[in-house]
Write a protein that holds these residues in place. Sequence first.
Motif: not given
Lengths: 115, 117
Positions: A33, A35, A37, A43-45, A48, A54, A86, A103, A106
């Motif tokens: 993933h 993400l 921040q 935090i927004v994804s 994935m 992608k 992240i 999860l 990192g």
Amino acid sequence: KNEVEQSPQNLTAQEGEFITINCSYSVGISALHWLQQHPGGGIVSLFMLSSGKKKHGRLIATINIQEKHSSLHITASHPRDSAVYICAATRGPLHSMDSNYQLIWGAGTKLIIKP
Amino acid sequence: DTGVSQDPRHKITKRGQNVTFRCDPISEHNRLYWYRQTLGQGPEFLTYFQNEAQLEKSRLLSDRFSAERPKGSFSTLEIQRTEQGDSAMYLCASNLLGRGSETDTQYFGPGTRLTVL
């Protein structure tokens, strides 16, 4: 050694530059993933990935399963892209009711884009 | 706005007091996660629920911490006898298991920032 490592830790660039953030992992994963921040903690994804590449707007994420490496690219960077990015890995097979979707994070890359 | 909400957004408390946080996940999501993030660190996993069942707890979750998800919808995280080391951002996330890779992504709430004086 952390199971998920990111580089660089900090990155400052000028508006318009092409940005690359790297992530390497040492564990067997089913997905990786990316993400974002923002200051203040939200935090927004972003993506994935389990293979390939992608793209969403100016953001591109790639993963190389054999090399255990993923990259996040930002094209035509803008000051509003300034955030902590992240990388996080998911252990276990996807779509398994017994999977632990914990999860492994990192440490994050703090990106500042200057106007 | 990801659709996951947390309340309160900020909480200041004195050492020794009990606090409770609430997380409302996206309504159809069956999994709910709690994380803790201290300043300058990445989020640390605390616990997660599959519907109302608490399936895993991190060893970070001491006896003073308890989490519930009684009806498989919202969840609460309670910290008893707070300590200064509990000061952190508490993040909640949710996702939907098993319906395809796109929905396995975790959606995070805005977090509850706890300050223990």
